[in-house]
Design a protein around this motif. Structure first.
Motif, PDB file in Angstrom:
ATOM      1  N   THR A  46      28.718  63.602  47.282  1.00 38.10           N
ATOM      2  CA  THR A  46      29.181  63.930  48.371  1.00 38.10           C
ATOM      3  C   THR A  46      28.440  64.929  49.096  1.00 38.10           C
ATOM      4  OG1 THR A  46      30.773  65.326  47.235  1.00 38.10           O
ATOM      5  CG2 THR A  46      31.168  62.859  47.596  1.00 38.10           C
ATOM      6  N   ARG A 200      23.450  65.496  59.708  1.00 35.66           N
ATOM      7  CA  ARG A 200      24.284  66.320  58.924  1.00 35.66           C
ATOM      8  C   ARG A 200      24.365  67.737  59.183  1.00 35.66           C
ATOM      9  NH1 ARG A 200      27.151  64.229  54.870  1.00 35.66           N
ATOM     10  NH2 ARG A 200      27.839  66.268  54.011  1.00 35.66           N
ATOM     11  N   GLU A 294      20.075  55.279  51.890  1.00 37.21           N
ATOM     12  CA  GLU A 294      20.745  55.316  53.106  1.00 37.21           C
ATOM     13  C   GLU A 294      22.226  55.588  52.812  1.00 37.21           C
ATOM     14  OE1 GLU A 294      20.229  51.649  55.196  1.00 37.21           O
ATOM     15  OE2 GLU A 294      18.300  51.153  54.446  1.00 37.21           O
ATOM     16  N   ARG A 295      22.853  56.485  54.042  1.00 37.07           N
ATOM     17  CA  ARG A 295      24.004  56.973  53.626  1.00 37.07           C
ATOM     18  C   ARG A 295      25.149  56.344  54.797  1.00 37.07           C
ATOM     19  NH1 ARG A 295      24.518  61.052  50.446  1.00 37.07           N
ATOM     20  NH2 ARG A 295      26.291  62.007  51.651  1.00 37.07           N
ATOM     21  N   ASP A 296      26.294  56.823  54.587  1.00 37.18           N
ATOM     22  CA  ASP A 296      27.080  56.452  55.270  1.00 37.18           C
ATOM     23  C   ASP A 296      27.096  56.685  56.814  1.00 37.18           C
ATOM     24  OD1 ASP A 296      29.728  56.151  56.599  1.00 37.18           O
ATOM     25  OD2 ASP A 296      31.121  56.865  55.101  1.00 37.18           O
ATOM     26  N   PRO A 297      27.099  55.564  57.624  1.00 33.01           N
ATOM     27  CA  PRO A 297      27.050  55.545  59.019  1.00 33.01           C
ATOM     28  C   PRO A 297      27.754  56.660  59.927  1.00 33.01           C
ATOM     29  CG  PRO A 297      28.038  53.187  58.605  1.00 33.01           C
ATOM     30  CD  PRO A 297      27.735  54.021  57.260  1.00 33.01           C
ATOM     31  N   ALA A 298      28.887  56.922  59.228  1.00 29.88           N
ATOM     32  CA  ALA A 298      29.856  57.876  59.779  1.00 29.88           C
ATOM     33  C   ALA A 298      29.224  59.214  59.979  1.00 29.88           C
ATOM     34  CB  ALA A 298      31.144  57.970  58.933  1.00 29.88           C
ATOM     35  N   GLU A 299      28.091  59.573  59.110  1.00 30.11           N
ATOM     36  CA  GLU A 299      27.383  61.017  59.445  1.00 30.11           C
ATOM     37  C   GLU A 299      26.901  60.669  60.964  1.00 30.11           C
ATOM     38  OE1 GLU A 299      25.954  61.745  54.803  1.00 30.11           O
ATOM     39  OE2 GLU A 299      24.354  60.919  56.436  1.00 30.11           O
ATOM     40  N   ASN A 317      20.948  54.896  59.121  1.00 29.61           N
ATOM     41  CA  ASN A 317      21.308  55.946  58.460  1.00 29.61           C
ATOM     42  C   ASN A 317      20.341  56.426  57.203  1.00 29.61           C
ATOM     43  OD1 ASN A 317      21.834  58.634  58.620  1.00 29.61           O
ATOM     44  ND2 ASN A 317      23.926  58.357  57.572  1.00 29.61           N
TER      45      ASN A 317
END
Length: 353
Positions: A46, A200, A294-299, A317
């Motif tokens: 996280t 981020r 690849e990370r959470d699109p919420a970022e 992402n």
């Protein structure tokens, strides 16, 4: 400027690990207590702790915490269960090679240490502390070698960096920001320009925060301002960190780094990568073999409580991109600054696992 004034994101204290919660900076300075391997894995995943060297240090302590939870006194059974601990930690962040390097070093320590299981556990704690201390020394050496590699003119340099490769991303002092620190201490730094680093915002939140703590002159710019700043003659050199470097010098770093390298090349501005030897993955030929997380699109679509995008659209992402070796002037390690073509011949023999 002494190390006493600096930030240490991973600290062993009172039989547990203290992590600076980097997701809450710069608005709040908070520490997270880590007592279990599972909690360390979650902290890495996280991004409570982030930056390749810092992840490696955290993973080393995570290996000890996991070992401490193993109840058997049988050596072979202990080593088998320790492999399961390693598997849990390896699954957290696929791109940062320091994670895998530190885990393998801890496993090697366990395999090569003779004695009782309790003795093995203490050997693992000692190894994790050594990785922590070595990283601080490594970063100071990187900073000093980076200072020597920077252009000799002008006398006061204006440096651009992307993302955060500072004390927060290491055990202390930093890699790219370590070069900035050494330049500042040598009275050769006029200003550091920090890309905000979407999505981020590690440059705006973390690099700028570190600079403020030490009085280093810093200007935050949005990522799409880098080309304009170079065109206006505001930047003398670029210094970035790395999460994994291939044997040929291709370098994976935070998404957007490749763009900065291309712009620097177009303006004849030297582009430096600062990273410890442990970040070089001699097992992979070139950047095409580096896995990209690849990370959470919420970022992308959300900042805090604010939704930026309309519903019903798609997102992509990737957390990192790969800068080709031919765009890199030098890779600065604790052993000195090397052109990408020198990596395998000059540094491979010094590789430590």
């Amino acid at each position: 400027m002494s190390l006493q004034n600096q930030v240490y994101p991973v600290i062993w204290q009172d039989d547990r690990v203290l992590l600076i919660d980097q997701t809450r900076l710069p608005s709040e300075y908070a520490l997270v207590d880590i007592h279990r391997c599972e909690d360390m894995a979650q902290a890495i995943k996280t991004m409570i702790v982030r930056g390749a060297p810092a992840i490696g240090v955290a993973a080393a302590y995570g290996m000890y915490l996991g070992a401490r939870e193993i109840e058997t006194h049988d050596r072979d059974r202990f080593l088998t269960q320790l492999e399961d601990v390693a598997k849990t930690l390896r699954a957290t962040r696929p791109t940062a090679v320091n994670l895998f390097w530190a885990i393998e070093r801890m496993l090697k320590t366990a395999r090569q240490t003779l004695g009782s299981v309790d003795y093995l556990k203490q050997a693992l704690l000692k190894a994790a502390k050594a990785i922590n201390a070595e990283d601080i020394q490594t970063c100071q050496a990187i900073g000093d070698h980076g200072l020597s590699a920077l252009p000799s003119a002008p006398e006061k340099l204006r440096l651009l960096t992307h993302c955060n490769a500072g004390a927060l991303a290491t055990a202390g002092y930093g890699t790219a920001l370590g070069v900035v620190r050494s330049t500042w201490q040598a009275d050769r730094l006029e200003r550091v320009y920090a890309d905000e680093t979407r999505p981020r915002l590690q440059g705006a939140k973390l690099t700028a925060w570190e600079c403020v703590q030490e009085g280093i002159p810093v200007t935050v710019i949005t990522d799409n301002m880098a080309a304009h700043c170079m065109q206006q003659g505001m930047i003398d050199a670029v210094v970035v960190g790395a999460d994994r470097i291939a044997a040929n010098g291709d370098t994976a770093n935070k998404i957007g780094t490749y763009s900065v390298a291309l712009i620097a090349k177009a303006h004849n501005i030297p582009f430096f990568v600062a990273a410890p030897l442990s970040t070089i993955d001699f097992e992979i030929r070139d950047g095409s073999q580096i896995p990209i997380e690849e990370r959470d699109p919420a970022e992308i679509y959300q900042v805090g409580e604010t939704i930026l995008c309309p519903p019903g659209i798609d997102y992509y992402n990737p957390a990192f991109d790969v800068t080709p070796a031919d765009l890199i002037a030098a890779i600065v390690t604790e052993h000195g600054a090397f052109s990408p073509s020198q990596l395998h011949g000059e540094l491979y023999s010094r590789k430590i696992v």
